[in-house]
Design a protein around this motif. Structure first.
Motif, PDB file in Angstrom:
ATOM      1  N   ILE A 613      17.180  16.399 -20.492  1.00  0.00           N
ATOM      2  CA  ILE A 613      15.903  16.714 -21.026  1.00  0.00           C
ATOM      3  C   ILE A 613      15.048  15.366 -20.767  1.00  0.00           C
ATOM      4  N   ALA A 614      15.510  14.140 -20.934  1.00  0.00           N
ATOM      5  CA  ALA A 614      14.732  13.166 -20.589  1.00  0.00           C
ATOM      6  C   ALA A 614      14.403  12.718 -19.100  1.00  0.00           C
ATOM      7  N   GLU A 615      15.203  13.302 -18.198  1.00  0.00           N
ATOM      8  CA  GLU A 615      14.895  13.140 -16.857  1.00  0.00           C
ATOM      9  C   GLU A 615      14.445  14.195 -16.241  1.00  0.00           C
ATOM     10  N   GLY A 616      14.344  15.397 -16.987  1.00  0.00           N
ATOM     11  CA  GLY A 616      13.577  16.407 -16.307  1.00  0.00           C
ATOM     12  C   GLY A 616      14.572  17.177 -15.448  1.00  0.00           C
ATOM     13  N   TYR A 617      16.170  17.115 -15.707  1.00  0.00           N
ATOM     14  CA  TYR A 617      17.116  17.609 -14.687  1.00  0.00           C
ATOM     15  C   TYR A 617      17.428  19.034 -15.214  1.00  0.00           C
ATOM     16  N   VAL A 618      16.499  19.932 -14.977  1.00  0.00           N
ATOM     17  CA  VAL A 618      16.577  21.394 -15.529  1.00  0.00           C
ATOM     18  C   VAL A 618      17.883  22.056 -14.868  1.00  0.00           C
ATOM     19  N   ASN A 619      17.903  22.080 -13.623  1.00  0.00           N
ATOM     20  CA  ASN A 619      19.033  22.853 -13.047  1.00  0.00           C
ATOM     21  C   ASN A 619      20.766  22.062 -13.285  1.00  0.00           C
ATOM     22  N   TYR A 641      22.600  25.122 -27.677  1.00  0.00           N
ATOM     23  CA  TYR A 641      21.427  26.238 -27.570  1.00  0.00           C
ATOM     24  C   TYR A 641      20.062  25.474 -27.681  1.00  0.00           C
ATOM     25  N   GLU A 642      20.000  24.744 -28.752  1.00  0.00           N
ATOM     26  CA  GLU A 642      18.604  23.894 -28.925  1.00  0.00           C
ATOM     27  C   GLU A 642      18.104  23.223 -28.009  1.00  0.00           C
ATOM     28  N   ARG A 643      19.175  22.471 -27.247  1.00  0.00           N
ATOM     29  CA  ARG A 643      18.966  21.555 -25.995  1.00  0.00           C
ATOM     30  C   ARG A 643      18.518  22.423 -24.934  1.00  0.00           C
ATOM     31  N   MET A 644      19.164  23.467 -24.671  1.00  0.00           N
ATOM     32  CA  MET A 644      18.670  24.445 -23.521  1.00  0.00           C
ATOM     33  C   MET A 644      17.355  24.851 -23.844  1.00  0.00           C
ATOM     34  N   ILE A 645      17.003  25.227 -24.894  1.00  0.00           N
ATOM     35  CA  ILE A 645      15.478  25.723 -25.284  1.00  0.00           C
ATOM     36  C   ILE A 645      14.443  24.677 -25.037  1.00  0.00           C
ATOM     37  N   GLU A 646      14.857  23.471 -25.298  1.00  0.00           N
ATOM     38  CA  GLU A 646      14.084  22.397 -25.218  1.00  0.00           C
ATOM     39  C   GLU A 646      13.678  21.892 -23.668  1.00  0.00           C
ATOM     40  N   LEU A 647      14.915  22.239 -22.993  1.00  0.00           N
ATOM     41  CA  LEU A 647      15.001  21.505 -21.575  1.00  0.00           C
ATOM     42  C   LEU A 647      14.289  22.545 -20.671  1.00  0.00           C
ATOM     43  N   LEU A 648      14.343  24.037 -21.124  1.00  0.00           N
ATOM     44  CA  LEU A 648      13.635  25.106 -20.084  1.00  0.00           C
ATOM     45  C   LEU A 648      12.302  25.217 -20.645  1.00  0.00           C
ATOM     46  N   GLY A 649      12.065  25.088 -21.674  1.00  0.00           N
ATOM     47  CA  GLY A 649      10.682  25.057 -22.435  1.00  0.00           C
ATOM     48  C   GLY A 649       9.507  24.023 -21.934  1.00  0.00           C
ATOM     49  N   ARG A 650      10.389  22.746 -22.151  1.00  0.00           N
ATOM     50  CA  ARG A 650       9.321  21.498 -22.006  1.00  0.00           C
ATOM     51  C   ARG A 650       8.849  21.434 -20.589  1.00  0.00           C
ATOM     52  N   TYR A 651       9.563  22.015 -19.336  1.00  0.00           N
ATOM     53  CA  TYR A 651       9.538  21.734 -18.032  1.00  0.00           C
ATOM     54  C   TYR A 651       8.915  23.079 -17.564  1.00  0.00           C
ATOM     55  N   GLY A 652       8.541  23.939 -18.458  1.00  0.00           N
ATOM     56  CA  GLY A 652       7.781  25.392 -17.912  1.00  0.00           C
ATOM     57  C   GLY A 652       8.513  26.510 -17.448  1.00  0.00           C
ATOM     58  N   TYR A 653       9.890  26.587 -17.514  1.00  0.00           N
ATOM     59  CA  TYR A 653      10.842  27.553 -17.081  1.00  0.00           C
ATOM     60  C   TYR A 653      10.693  28.685 -17.991  1.00  0.00           C
ATOM     61  N   MET A 654       9.671  29.392 -17.981  1.00  0.00           N
ATOM     62  CA  MET A 654       9.472  30.327 -19.156  1.00  0.00           C
ATOM     63  C   MET A 654      10.171  31.607 -18.782  1.00  0.00           C
TER      64      MET A 654
END
Length: 696
Positions: A613-619, A641-654
């Motif tokens: 999340i800090a580095e934007g490494y979604v994949n 699951y909370e972290r994955m929701i945060e990771l995908l949502g913050r970087y626009g992977y809707m």
């Protein structure tokens, strides 16, 4: 021959004395007591017959008969008979004073019969006391568990100028050990040296015992032991036991092996203590050596040693070896059965412990507690409650250990209502609350967040508090974010007891909560000054504290002090890097962790997802999430699951976020839906926004 006045007077006197009749008159003397008859009764153990002869004879018996009689009374604990013997000694010696040494024997016999009041009354009434009288009453008080009275009488004896014997010193030292009166023990030691008893092996052994019991280390006890020219088996037994009681298992085992090398034949109790000392996986090889010595010495079939062997192997995790000894036991009773149940339960093999428990021919409260402790240790909270209910139905033996374990279960379930019911039950039934129960109750209140109740109970424990008590209260404040109060109580703790490693780990966590870097540094400094070992728990707490206080260099320095395979320590730095926005470092540390063959757990992946999340490494984050279960066997939790929701949502992977929500094995929580709504609204993804809005 002329008869003079003097010769006439002499004749008259002779005639006055001599009987006129030639018949001899028998002189009446008191008959001799039937000593031989009473001795026959005493030899046969017939107290009633001996009492009958004693009562029928008004004359005194020889002192040896009274001594034999008192010995028999002591062995039978025949208090009424002792009183009859005392009465006969006093009445038959009237009007002269009865021999003091016999009165001393009566005092000793009263003590052996458990009647210290009669012993003290006789002591107060003895007209001529000697050193033996004082020795008898002091030993009597020590034997009957009245150490304060024994030491007070010793002080009176010393003040009256009577020289104590070695037996008296041994009794007083035993009382000092019971009272943990170290200063008094040192004074008695000085008197022993003054009166020249320093080479007495009995007194030297007593000094080893009292110093071992009264101090937090064994330095003085070991020094005293080393001064004994030829320690006997009892001396070795004491030094081994004292090391064991202080938790110095390695030292206890080493002293036992030294005893063997010196050619001293151990007592069965010494073997038992040595085996208990080896009840740890790190000392199991030494335990096997002791087992071999047992076989050579012929002690293997001793009941106490068989039980100790079973416990040693079971607690070391070698349950098959323990079971082999159990199956070959000469007599299997409830103690040996309970040892096996406890061994399997403590190793987490609950199903096998349950099978053994069901096979037990008889059970006691310790048997029930052994399996209950296994459930609690394995965090089977619901099973603990069910088992306790079964115990209530089948056994009336419920003690404070049982209730303390139930409080542990209540703390695990955060069930404060049930915990309060147990507290009320103990108060209603007027149980004498011990420290184990008191600490368990305090721990339950703190874990359930009832800090006000915890404070009140903490004050109720009073001076009986120990380090565990303080740690429970401090961890409660730290756990619930009240770090300032935790530090206030920590200052009070320093005035009452000595903190241990766990205390400092709790206080470091409290310093990390706020964060309070100065307080954290003070704790670090105290750890160094006290010379405490920085184990993995302390190091992990230090790393966590410095990371949360944004002092990464300090955290890295602590981490690199010593190599460790403890996953908690590695997790602390992985999370710390992520917390400080250094996600790349978290990922590199995880790679190093894998190269060191340290298996990741759920907290490791929580830190890695934070790093992504800090580095934007979604994949990469998705890869870590998938690898959790597939490669590491870690079941994803709510926080993942909370972290994955945060990771995908913050970087626009809707789209990916919508698919992820649909694949979730449970309905997202309200905080999750709120976060999803925020992401959908911010990214203009109306379908996701509407879905979240309908769930909030």
């Amino acid at each position: 021959m002329a008869v003079t006045a003097s010769t006439l007077l002499e004749r008259l006197l002779q005639h006055a004395v001599r009987p006129k009749s030639p018949t001899k008159t028998l002189t009446l003397r008191p008959p001799k007591p039937p000593s031989s008859t009473i001795l026959r009764h005493l030899s046969a153990g017939d107290i009633d017959g001996a009492i009958a002869i004693l009562s029928s004879s008004p004359s005194p018996f020889p002192a040896s008969v009274y001594s034999r009689f008192l010995l028999l009374c002591a062995s039978r604990r025949a208090l009424i008979a002792v009183r009859r013997v005392e009465s006969h000694i006093i009445s038959s010696c009237h009007p002269s004073t009865p021999p003091t040494f016999l009165m001393n024997r009566v005092i000793e016999t009263y003590a052996r019969c458990g009647c210290i009041s009669d012993a003290r009354q006789l002591f107060d009434e003895v007209p001529r006391r000697n050193g033996g009288t004082w020795n008898a009453i002091i030993s009597a008080y020590a034997r009957c568990g009245c150490p304060t009275d024994a030491t007070e009488l010793f002080a009176r004896m010393h003040g009256s100028g009577i020289l104590p014997k070695d037996v008296t010193f041994a009794s007083v030292l035993g009382s000092c050990a019971h009272l943990l009166a170290l200063t008094l023990a040192r004074q008695v030691h000085g008197l022993i040296l003054k009166f020249g008893f320093c080479v007495n092996v009995i007194l030297s052994t007593s000094l080893v015992d009292v110093y071992g019991k009264c101090q937090i280390n064994m330095d003085d006890a070991q020094k005293m032991f080393d001064e004994i020219p030829e320690p006997n088996p009892v001396s070795w037994n004491v030094i081994v036991r004292r090391y064991l009681d202080l938790g110095e298992r390695m030292k206890a085992a080493c002293m036992f092996l030294k005893m063997i090398r010196m050619g001293v034949r151990p007592l069965s109790f010494t073997y038992s203590s040595a085996l208990v000392a080896c009840s740890d996986i790190s000392l199991v090889l030494m335990g096997c050596q002791i087992h071999g010595n047992l076989v050579k010495s012929g002690f293997e079939r001793d009941y106490i040693i068989e039980t100790s062997l079973m416990e040693m192997y079971a607690k070391s995790g070698l349950l098959e070896d323990a079971l082999r000894i159990f199956n070959c036991c000469s007599s299997r009773d409830v103690v040996s059965w309970t040892s096996m149940v406890s061994g399997y339960a403590s190793c987490g093999r609950i199903s096998e412990a349950e099978m053994l428990f069901e096979e037990m021919p008889e059970r006691n409260v310790i048997s029930w507690n052994a399996l209950l402790a296994g459930y609690v240790r394995s965090c089977f909270w619901e099973k603990s409650i069910e088992f306790f209910q079964q115990m209530q139905g089948e056994s009336s033996e419920i003690n404070l250990v049982t209730l303390g374990l139930m409080l542990n279960a209540c703390a695990g379930l955060l069930d404060v209502d049930r915990g309060k019911q147990i507290h009320g039950f103990v108060c209603r039934h007027l149980f004498k609350q011990d420290l184990f129960f008191s600490n368990a109750l305090l721990d339950m209140y703190t874990k359930c967040g009832c800090l006000r109740s915890a404070e009140l109970w903490f004050r109720e424990i009073g001076l009986a508090r120990d380090t565990v008590t303080w740690n429970s209260l401090l961890s409660g404040y730290a756990r619930h974010g009240r770090s300032e109060e935790a530090f206030i109580y920590f200052s009070a703790m320093l005035l009452e007891t000595t903190p241990n490693e766990f205390t400092f780990s709790v206080m470091l966590a409290a310093a990390a909560n706020i964060p309070m870097v100065e307080h954290g540094k003070q704790m670090h400094g105290r750890i160094i000054r006290k010379g405490l070992k920085k184990d993995e728990i302390i190091r992990a707490a230090l790393v966590d504290m410095y990371c949360k206080c944004q002092l990464l260099l300090y955290a890295i320095r602590v981490f690199e002090e010593e190599t460790s395979s403890d996953v908690v320590l590695w997790n602390s730095l992985i999370l710390g890097y992520a917390y400080n926005g250094r996600g790349d470092c978290s990922i590199k540390l995880f790679e190093a962790m894998q190269m060191s063959n340290i298996r990741a757990d759920n907290i490791t992946f929580n830190g890695l997802l934070r790093a992504c999340i800090a580095e934007g490494y979604v994949n990469l984050g998705r890869q870590y999430f998938d690898r959790m279960g597939d490669e590491f066997g870690v079941l994803p939790r709510v926080e993942h699951y909370e972290r994955m929701i945060e990771l995908l949502g913050r970087y626009g992977y809707m789209l990916e976020l919508e698919e992820f929500i649909q694949r979730m094995p449970f309905e997202p929580t309200i905080p999750m839906w709120n976060r999803i709504y925020d992401f959908g609204s911010k990214q203009g993804y109306g379908r996701l926004e509407q879905l979240a809005f309908s769930r909030i």
